[in-house]
Design a protein around this motif. Structure first.
Motif, mmCIF file in Angstrom:
data_model
loop_
_atom_site.group_PDB
_atom_site.id
_atom_site.type_symbol
_atom_site.label_atom_id
_atom_site.label_comp_id
_atom_site.label_asym_id
_atom_site.label_seq_id
_atom_site.Cartn_x
_atom_site.Cartn_y
_atom_site.Cartn_z
ATOM 1 N N ASP A 1 0.622 -1.232 -0.074
ATOM 2 C CA ASP A 1 -0.012 0.130 0.018
ATOM 3 C C ASP A 1 0.881 1.227 -0.129
ATOM 4 O OD1 ASP A 1 -2.309 -1.447 0.014
ATOM 5 O OD2 ASP A 1 -2.625 -1.359 2.175
ATOM 6 N N LEU A 2 2.284 1.102 0.229
ATOM 7 C CA LEU A 2 2.999 2.221 0.178
ATOM 8 C C LEU A 2 4.043 2.097 -0.521
ATOM 9 C CD1 LEU A 2 2.918 4.835 2.088
ATOM 10 C CD2 LEU A 2 5.007 3.935 3.097
ATOM 11 N N PRO A 3 3.929 2.105 -2.054
ATOM 12 C CA PRO A 3 4.982 2.254 -2.916
ATOM 13 C C PRO A 3 5.897 3.401 -2.871
ATOM 14 C CG PRO A 3 3.109 2.877 -4.058
ATOM 15 C CD PRO A 3 2.694 2.548 -2.495
ATOM 16 N N PRO A 4 6.978 3.211 -3.510
ATOM 17 C CA PRO A 4 8.147 4.275 -3.601
ATOM 18 C C PRO A 4 7.389 5.548 -4.176
ATOM 19 C CG PRO A 4 8.984 2.477 -4.607
ATOM 20 C CD PRO A 4 7.500 1.972 -4.499
ATOM 21 N N GLY A 5 7.853 6.593 -3.269
ATOM 22 C CA GLY A 5 7.058 7.915 -3.531
ATOM 23 C C GLY A 5 5.669 8.327 -2.719
ATOM 24 N N ALA A 6 5.048 7.171 -2.361
ATOM 25 C CA ALA A 6 3.955 7.284 -1.813
ATOM 26 C C ALA A 6 4.024 7.841 -0.184
ATOM 27 C CB ALA A 6 2.938 6.029 -1.700
ATOM 28 N N ARG A 7 2.904 8.427 0.129
ATOM 29 C CA ARG A 7 2.753 8.975 1.773
ATOM 30 C C ARG A 7 1.510 8.420 2.188
ATOM 31 N NH1 ARG A 7 2.915 15.210 2.512
ATOM 32 N NH2 ARG A 7 2.037 14.892 0.418
ATOM 33 N N LYS A 8 1.503 8.221 3.450
ATOM 34 C CA LYS A 8 0.132 7.651 4.010
ATOM 35 C C LYS A 8 0.059 8.159 5.427
ATOM 36 C CE LYS A 8 -2.247 5.182 1.109
ATOM 37 N NZ LYS A 8 -1.618 3.764 0.589
ATOM 38 N N LEU A 9 -0.994 8.775 5.828
ATOM 39 C CA LEU A 9 -1.040 9.314 7.379
ATOM 40 C C LEU A 9 -2.007 8.168 8.105
ATOM 41 C CD1 LEU A 9 -0.324 11.760 8.693
ATOM 42 C CD2 LEU A 9 -2.696 12.598 8.751
ATOM 43 N N VAL A 10 -1.455 7.756 9.211
ATOM 44 C CA VAL A 10 -2.137 6.830 9.945
ATOM 45 C C VAL A 10 -2.489 7.288 11.368
ATOM 46 C CG1 VAL A 10 -1.212 4.847 8.720
ATOM 47 C CG2 VAL A 10 -0.188 5.499 10.747
ATOM 48 N N HIS A 11 -3.590 6.854 11.966
ATOM 49 C CA HIS A 11 -3.762 7.134 13.341
ATOM 50 C C HIS A 11 -3.725 6.128 14.266
ATOM 51 C CE1 HIS A 11 -5.790 10.330 11.195
ATOM 52 N NE2 HIS A 11 -5.831 11.212 12.336
ATOM 53 N N VAL A 12 -2.735 6.036 15.049
ATOM 54 C CA VAL A 12 -2.448 4.979 16.011
ATOM 55 C C VAL A 12 -2.514 5.367 17.531
ATOM 56 C CG1 VAL A 12 -0.821 3.121 16.563
ATOM 57 C CG2 VAL A 12 -0.919 3.935 14.123
ATOM 58 N N ALA A 13 -3.427 4.387 18.086
ATOM 59 C CA ALA A 13 -3.383 4.883 19.495
ATOM 60 C C ALA A 13 -3.479 6.521 19.945
ATOM 61 C CB ALA A 13 -2.351 4.151 20.117
ATOM 62 N N GLY A 14 -4.215 7.256 19.159
ATOM 63 C CA GLY A 14 -4.401 8.693 19.304
ATOM 64 C C GLY A 14 -3.233 9.346 18.784
ATOM 65 N N VAL A 15 -2.128 8.730 18.148
ATOM 66 C CA VAL A 15 -0.939 9.687 17.381
ATOM 67 C C VAL A 15 -1.078 9.473 16.026
ATOM 68 C CG1 VAL A 15 1.378 9.617 17.331
ATOM 69 C CG2 VAL A 15 0.333 8.752 19.721
ATOM 70 N N GLU A 16 -0.989 10.948 15.530
ATOM 71 C CA GLU A 16 -1.230 10.788 13.987
ATOM 72 C C GLU A 16 0.544 10.641 13.553
ATOM 73 O OE1 GLU A 16 -2.713 14.281 11.908
ATOM 74 O OE2 GLU A 16 -4.325 14.202 13.352
ATOM 75 N N ILE A 17 0.607 9.708 12.390
ATOM 76 C CA ILE A 17 2.043 9.231 12.104
ATOM 77 C C ILE A 17 1.628 9.135 10.403
ATOM 78 C CG2 ILE A 17 3.773 7.501 11.985
ATOM 79 C CD1 ILE A 17 2.656 6.385 14.701
ATOM 80 N N GLY A 18 3.003 9.895 9.914
ATOM 81 C CA GLY A 18 2.968 9.909 8.589
ATOM 82 C C GLY A 18 4.227 8.960 8.141
ATOM 83 N N LEU A 19 3.898 8.034 6.992
ATOM 84 C CA LEU A 19 4.773 7.155 6.412
ATOM 85 C C LEU A 19 4.732 7.557 5.050
ATOM 86 C CD1 LEU A 19 2.664 5.408 8.672
ATOM 87 C CD2 LEU A 19 4.065 3.577 7.884
ATOM 88 N N PHE A 20 6.316 7.520 4.814
ATOM 89 C CA PHE A 20 6.679 7.920 3.532
ATOM 90 C C PHE A 20 7.630 6.807 3.085
ATOM 91 C CE2 PHE A 20 6.115 11.513 6.261
ATOM 92 C CZ PHE A 20 5.542 12.572 5.437
ATOM 93 N N ASN A 21 7.371 6.463 1.713
ATOM 94 C CA ASN A 21 8.180 5.694 1.090
ATOM 95 C C ASN A 21 9.351 6.375 0.108
ATOM 96 O OD1 ASN A 21 9.652 3.680 -0.817
ATOM 97 N ND2 ASN A 21 8.198 2.300 -0.607
ATOM 98 N N VAL A 22 10.374 6.381 0.675
ATOM 99 C CA VAL A 22 11.690 7.274 -0.284
ATOM 100 C C VAL A 22 12.290 6.444 -0.748
ATOM 101 C CG1 VAL A 22 13.222 9.114 -0.064
ATOM 102 C CG2 VAL A 22 11.349 9.267 1.495
ATOM 103 N N ALA A 23 12.337 6.095 -2.362
ATOM 104 C CA ALA A 23 13.134 5.346 -3.064
ATOM 105 C C ALA A 23 13.164 3.899 -2.520
ATOM 106 C CB ALA A 23 14.394 6.072 -3.224
ATOM 107 N N GLY A 24 12.010 3.431 -1.839
ATOM 108 C CA GLY A 24 12.003 2.014 -1.520
ATOM 109 C C GLY A 24 12.286 1.724 -0.102
ATOM 110 N N LYS A 25 12.490 2.965 0.706
ATOM 111 C CA LYS A 25 12.881 2.721 2.013
ATOM 112 C C LYS A 25 11.642 3.478 2.857
ATOM 113 C CE LYS A 25 16.603 3.435 5.462
ATOM 114 N NZ LYS A 25 16.500 2.617 6.274
ATOM 115 N N LEU B 1 17.528 16.516 -4.925
ATOM 116 C CA LEU B 1 16.966 15.731 -3.618
ATOM 117 C C LEU B 1 15.360 15.544 -4.131
ATOM 118 C CD1 LEU B 1 18.653 17.490 -0.561
ATOM 119 C CD2 LEU B 1 19.093 15.209 -1.668
ATOM 120 N N ASP B 2 15.088 15.551 -5.467
ATOM 121 C CA ASP B 2 13.580 15.402 -5.797
ATOM 122 C C ASP B 2 13.057 14.069 -4.995
ATOM 123 O OD1 ASP B 2 11.767 16.543 -7.164
ATOM 124 O OD2 ASP B 2 12.379 15.938 -8.835
#
Lengths: 366, 143
Positions: free
Chosen positions: B11-35, B71-72
């Motif tokens: 669900d998080l391919p390279p270049g993608a960003r997802k925001l999740v809510h976990v235990a009341g905390v907002e976290i952003g996940l970013f796939n930067v070139a596979g990492k 640094l695109d």
């Protein structure tokens, strides 16, 4: 230390970084240094400079500083020595001239260049040869930067010239590439570039404020620092101090209490807008601390002097501030009365050491 | 330390960003070139929802009047004040001591060993799922 230098006494050194040599008759005194064509022009027009239209209600010259023959204050080197240098024990006076800074805002750059060269020749002969304590500023016409650079290279081998000087009034901000030939030449000789007010709103210069012209001299004088802020902001943002790491900029007679605000605003914005100026390698305020010097007169006089000390702390003043009197002008700051509340070490630096280091005047003259 | 599976790796391919809510905390996940990198959605400068900022490149250090874009996809630009953060490190480009609250990405293993404080959330890859690990609290699924 120079040989034959008198033993250093307990008296701290004193260098005055803004002293106005003047002309009793500018046309007669500059005429011999003009080419025949410009002599003819001067014979017809005089040595014309654009004016601001603002006139001080107390005059610009100190009445008590007229020469013994009643001529223009500042026009007699011998009288300046007794009336100012000897009276206050001044080791060196950095001469900043009179009348001619308007060349940079004159519509005719050729006239400006001709007057610059005539002025500098007159200065070298009439003043710098008179006393070891007089040090000169190479006056340049900033509206023609290539010519200004040539004038710097012509004068700079004479080590009695210790800086480049130009009008702060301008139609462009000084960091812009248009002016870089001036900085390149100055850096070549390790000479600071100084600006002095007086032409804000005159000739081709922009209005003294972005919203237009103040009404009276009082109002005009109050707001001069605005122009200085614009130039210093421009010098930093355009990367002038990255491109010319040797460059030192001296802001004469523009005050200093506004510097913390400028530094803080620049630093804050840099954290967001860095990508516009990728050539900057450090916080904008650091370029100011490393490259910009200010002179004290007309010194800000808050009700509580500790407030002034706090401002000095904010801008790292012990290294960047130099005493100036503005002799023989009306708003002269007496070195025996000005900034006497400074801690001893700061006083030593501001009244002597900073200027000695900047202008290479480390040894007290005989 | 409780682990919270939040999404499939796919669900998080390279270049993608997802925001999740976990235990009341907002976290952003970013796939930067596979990492995959995860950061708390709070800007350390002014408290903005930093993870909603533009993912972009920037001008690299250059000579005066030269512009070198690079640094695109590595720069997160905060939506409030425009501060630039390097997504690979969480560091502000001007002042690297100002940094996003970072989650190191690990493929399995004991994520708790790298857990230093409340703001630092390990991400684990477990059977094709990405998990964030929060200190304390109750273990369970995503909120």
């Amino acid at each position: 230390m120079l040989e034959n230098t008198p033993a250093i006494t307990a008296r701290p050194g004193l260098i005055d970084t803004d002293v106005h040599n003047a002309f009793a008759n500018v046309r007669e005194e500059l005429r011999p240094y003009l080419s025949r064509a410009w002599q003819a022009y001067a014979d017809y027009h005089g040595i014309l400079m654009p004016g601001t239209g603002y006139n001080s209600s107390v005059g610009v010259q100190r009445e008590d500083a007229r020469t013994p023959s009643g001529a223009m204050a500042g026009s007699d080197p011998d009288f300046m020595i007794t009336d100012h240098l000897d009276r206050f024990g001044i080791d060196f006076a950095i001469l900043t001239g009179s009348h001619v800074l308007g060349i940079s805002v004159h519509t005719d750059p050729d006239w400006g260049n001709a007057v610059a060269t005539a002025y500098n020749r007159n200065l070298a002969e009439r003043w710098l040869g008179r006393s070891h304590r007089f040090r000169g500023s190479i006056v340049v016409n900033h509206s023609d930067p290539e010519a200004a650079a040539r004038e710097i290279r012509r004068c700079a081998p004479d080590k009695r010239f210790v800086q480049v000087l130009m009008a702060s009034g301008s139609s462009r901000l000084f960091g812009q590439r248009f002016f870089h030939p001036i900085f390149e030449a100055a850096a070549e000789f390790n000479l600071p570039v100084a600006v002095h007010p007086g032409t804000e709103g005159a000739g081709t210069a922009g209005a003294p404020t972005p919203a237009g012209r103040p009404t009276r001299y009082f109002e005009w004088h109050n707001i001069v620092p605005l122009n200085f802020m614009g130039h210093i902001n421009s010098l930093v943002c355009e990367g002038a101090f990255e491109k010319f790491p040797q460059l030192r900029f001296v802001a004469i007679e523009g005050g200093l209490a506004w510097l913390p605000q400028l530094m803080w605003r620049m630093d804050k914005n840099y954290k967001a807008l860095r990508s516009e100026v990728p050539w900057l390698r450090k916080l904008p305020s650091q370029y100011i601390r490393d490259h910009v010097f200010v002179t004290t007169q007309p010194v800000e006089e808050p009700e509580k002097s500790p407030h002034f000390l706090q401002i000095l702390e904010m801008i790292n003043a012990p290294g960047n501030v130099m005493y100036s009197s503005d002799y023989p002008h009306w708003d002269f700051d007496n070195p025996r009365m000005t900034l006497q509340f400074l801690p001893k070490e700061w006083k030593q630096r501001i009244f002597h050491d900073n200027a000695a280091a900047l202008y290479g005047l480390a040894a007290r003259p005989a | 330390m409780p682990r919270y599976p939040v999404m499939k790796e796919s669900d998080l391919p390279p270049g993608a960003r997802k925001l999740v809510h976990v235990a009341g905390v907002e976290i952003g996940l970013f796939n930067v070139a596979g990492k995959v990198h995860a950061y708390r959605n709070v800007c350390p400068h002014g408290g903005a929802p930093v993870c909603l900022g533009k993912i972009t490149g920037t001008t690299l250090p250059s000579r005066v009047y030269e512009y070198d874009y690079g640094l695109d996809g590595c720069i997160l630009r905060c939506p409030w004040h425009g501060w630039e953060f390097d997504l690979r490190t969480g560091e502000h480009l001007v002042d690297p001591t100002t940094r996003l609250k970072k989650i190191p990405v690990e493929s399995g293993g004991d994520a708790a060993a790298s857990l230093e404080n409340l703001e630092r959330f390990p991400v684990e890859s477990e059977g094709g799922s990405l998990c964030v690990v929060l200190p304390g609290g109750k273990a369970g699924g995503p909120s």
